[in-house]
Scaffold this motif. Structure first.
Motif, mmCIF file in Angstrom:
data_model
loop_
_atom_site.group_PDB
_atom_site.id
_atom_site.type_symbol
_atom_site.label_atom_id
_atom_site.label_comp_id
_atom_site.label_asym_id
_atom_site.label_seq_id
_atom_site.Cartn_x
_atom_site.Cartn_y
_atom_site.Cartn_z
ATOM 1 N N LEU A 75 -71.759 17.108 96.646
ATOM 2 C CA LEU A 75 -71.919 18.235 97.573
ATOM 3 C C LEU A 75 -71.905 17.711 98.988
ATOM 4 N N GLU B 106 -72.985 22.415 102.073
ATOM 5 C CA GLU B 106 -73.106 23.121 100.788
ATOM 6 C C GLU B 106 -74.548 23.036 100.263
ATOM 7 N N GLU C 238 -77.273 26.083 99.559
ATOM 8 C CA GLU C 238 -77.959 26.233 98.264
ATOM 9 C C GLU C 238 -79.470 26.245 98.417
#
Length: 100
Positions: free
Chosen positions: A9, A13, A17
């Protein structure tokens, strides 16, 4: 965090999240890597603080053990003397010490 470190990731990102800023993720990644390096090198970020605290607690434990030993001997000597007896608790116990 491992997914960011391994490249699975991106920081952006991972931030989306986790619901945090990208800067936070980048800071955590940096701290994680630095902590790993320090740990492998035998150093820790709080090593000197922990060592000082451990030394302080070790001295305190030694002092408390000595005090307990002195009090034990004093109590033992007093309980052997016919003039002074340590009273034994009999009858009702205090409600806080009652076992159910």
């Amino acid at each position: 965090m491992l997914r960011v470190v391994t490249g699975e990731l991106t920081a952006a990102e991972a931030a989306r999240e986790a619901g945090v800023s990208e800067q936070s993720v980048s800071n955590w990644r940096r701290q994680f890597i630095e902590g790993g390096r320090n740990g492998l090198a035998g150093e820790s970020g709080r090593g000197t603080e922990n060592a000082a605290r451990v030394a302080e607690l070790t001295r305190e434990i030694a002092s408390l053990k000595a005090t307990i030993g002195e009090l034990y001997l004093e109590l033992r000597n007093c309980s052997r003397s016919p003039a002074v007896r340590v009273p034994m608790q009999r009858g009702k116990t205090h409600p806080a010490t009652r076992v159910k």
